[in-house]
Write a protein that holds these residues in place. Structure first.
Motif, short mmCIF file in Angstrom:
data_model
loop_
_atom_site.label_atom_id
_atom_site.label_comp_id
_atom_site.label_asym_id
_atom_site.label_seq_id
_atom_site.Cartn_x
_atom_site.Cartn_y
_atom_site.Cartn_z
N MET A 1 10.82 -5.48 4.27
CA MET A 1 9.54 -6.17 4.42
C MET A 1 8.93 -5.85 5.78
O MET A 1 7.73 -5.60 5.90
N THR A 2 9.75 -5.85 6.81
CA THR A 2 9.27 -5.56 8.16
C THR A 2 8.76 -4.13 8.26
O THR A 2 7.70 -3.87 8.86
N HIS A 3 9.51 -3.19 7.63
CA HIS A 3 9.12 -1.78 7.71
C HIS A 3 7.97 -1.44 6.75
O HIS A 3 7.27 -0.45 6.95
N ILE B 1 13.61 -3.68 -10.78
CA ILE B 1 12.84 -4.52 -9.85
C ILE B 1 13.87 -5.35 -9.07
O ILE B 1 14.80 -5.90 -9.66
N ARG B 2 13.70 -5.41 -7.78
CA ARG B 2 14.58 -6.27 -6.97
C ARG B 2 13.78 -6.84 -5.80
O ARG B 2 12.70 -6.34 -5.46
N ASP B 3 14.34 -7.88 -5.18
CA ASP B 3 13.72 -8.43 -3.97
C ASP B 3 13.89 -7.45 -2.82
O ASP B 3 14.95 -6.85 -2.66
N ALA B 4 12.85 -7.29 -2.02
CA ALA B 4 12.97 -6.48 -0.81
C ALA B 4 13.82 -7.22 0.21
O ALA B 4 13.82 -8.46 0.25
N THR B 5 14.57 -6.49 1.02
CA THR B 5 15.29 -7.11 2.13
C THR B 5 14.28 -7.43 3.23
O THR B 5 13.16 -6.91 3.24
N SER B 6 14.69 -8.28 4.17
CA SER B 6 13.78 -8.62 5.26
C SER B 6 13.46 -7.39 6.10
O SER B 6 12.34 -7.24 6.61
N ASP C 1 0.81 -1.22 0.00
CA ASP C 1 0.00 0.00 0.00
C ASP C 1 0.84 1.27 0.00
O ASP C 1 0.44 2.27 0.57
N ASN C 2 2.03 1.20 -0.63
CA ASN C 2 2.86 2.41 -0.72
C ASN C 2 2.31 3.39 -1.75
O ASN C 2 2.59 4.58 -1.69
N ILE C 3 1.58 2.88 -2.75
CA ILE C 3 1.06 3.72 -3.83
C ILE C 3 -0.43 3.45 -3.99
O ILE C 3 -0.96 2.51 -3.37
N GLY D 1 19.55 4.38 4.04
CA GLY D 1 18.85 3.56 5.04
C GLY D 1 17.38 3.91 5.12
O GLY D 1 16.77 4.27 4.12
N CYS D 2 16.85 3.76 6.32
CA CYS D 2 15.41 3.91 6.50
C CYS D 2 14.95 5.33 6.18
O CYS D 2 15.51 6.29 6.65
#
Ligand code: ZN
Length: 165
Positions: free
Chosen positions: A154-156, A146-151, A45-47, A164-165
């Motif tokens: 995913m948590t954030h 396109i890339r895989d999200a890091t864990s 739900d970022n967009i 960073g964040c």
């Protein structure tokens, strides 16, 4: 891990894309073309939902136009338009600018977003509709990466840039 070029957009991917957003009248409302592309985490739900849905399954290099009705965009307009609130209802040092957004407490105690639509000397006009509510959105999209999200991402629930964040 799949090669980036083979990846399709699914939940849990970080997607980078350029976009130009126009309204029904063809006016450009927003565009990333003069700056950095947009980056988001798919499925979080970022967009707006209508754009996210139409990005699903796409790949790097895809260019397309996504037409998003208000129901899948910033919502249909509800209520009687902007409300006038005395300037004195806000903290004296609050900087109030048309277009800014803040959080207010709704009647049921939930936090609802409110937008400032106009600021006069003594009066602030606020609207609980997003400025683009009721608009059909037309996104010209160009998928860059396109890339895989890091864990951690995913948590954030959002992408992390180089800082960073
Ligand atoms: Zn974060």
């Amino acid at each position: 891990m799949a090669k980036t070029s083979d990846m399709a957009i699914t939940d849990g991917k970080i997607v980078t894309f350029h976009y130009t957003l126009t309204n029904d009248a063809g006016e450009v409302i927003d565009s990333s073309s003069d700056g950095d592309p947009m980056e988001y985490l798919h499925g979080a739900d970022n967009i707006v939902p209508g754009l996210e849905r139409q990005l699903t399954g796409r790949g790097v290099g895809d260019r397309f136009t996504a037409d998003v009705p208000p129901e899948e965009g910033y919502g249909v307009r509800d209520g009687g338009g902007p409300q006038a609130v005395p300037r004195s209802a806000f903290p004296p040092n609050a900087e109030l600018i048309a277009g800014m957004q803040f959080a207010a407490q709704g009647p049921d105690g939930s936090i609802v977003p409110i937008w400032v639509t106009r600021v006069d000397d003594d009066t602030v006009f606020i609207d609980r509709n997003h400025p683009l509510a009721g608009e059909t959105l037309h996104f010209q999209v160009d998928i860059v990466a396109i890339r895989d999200a890091t864990s951690e991402e995913m948590t954030h629930g959002h992408p992390h840039g180089p800082a960073g964040c």
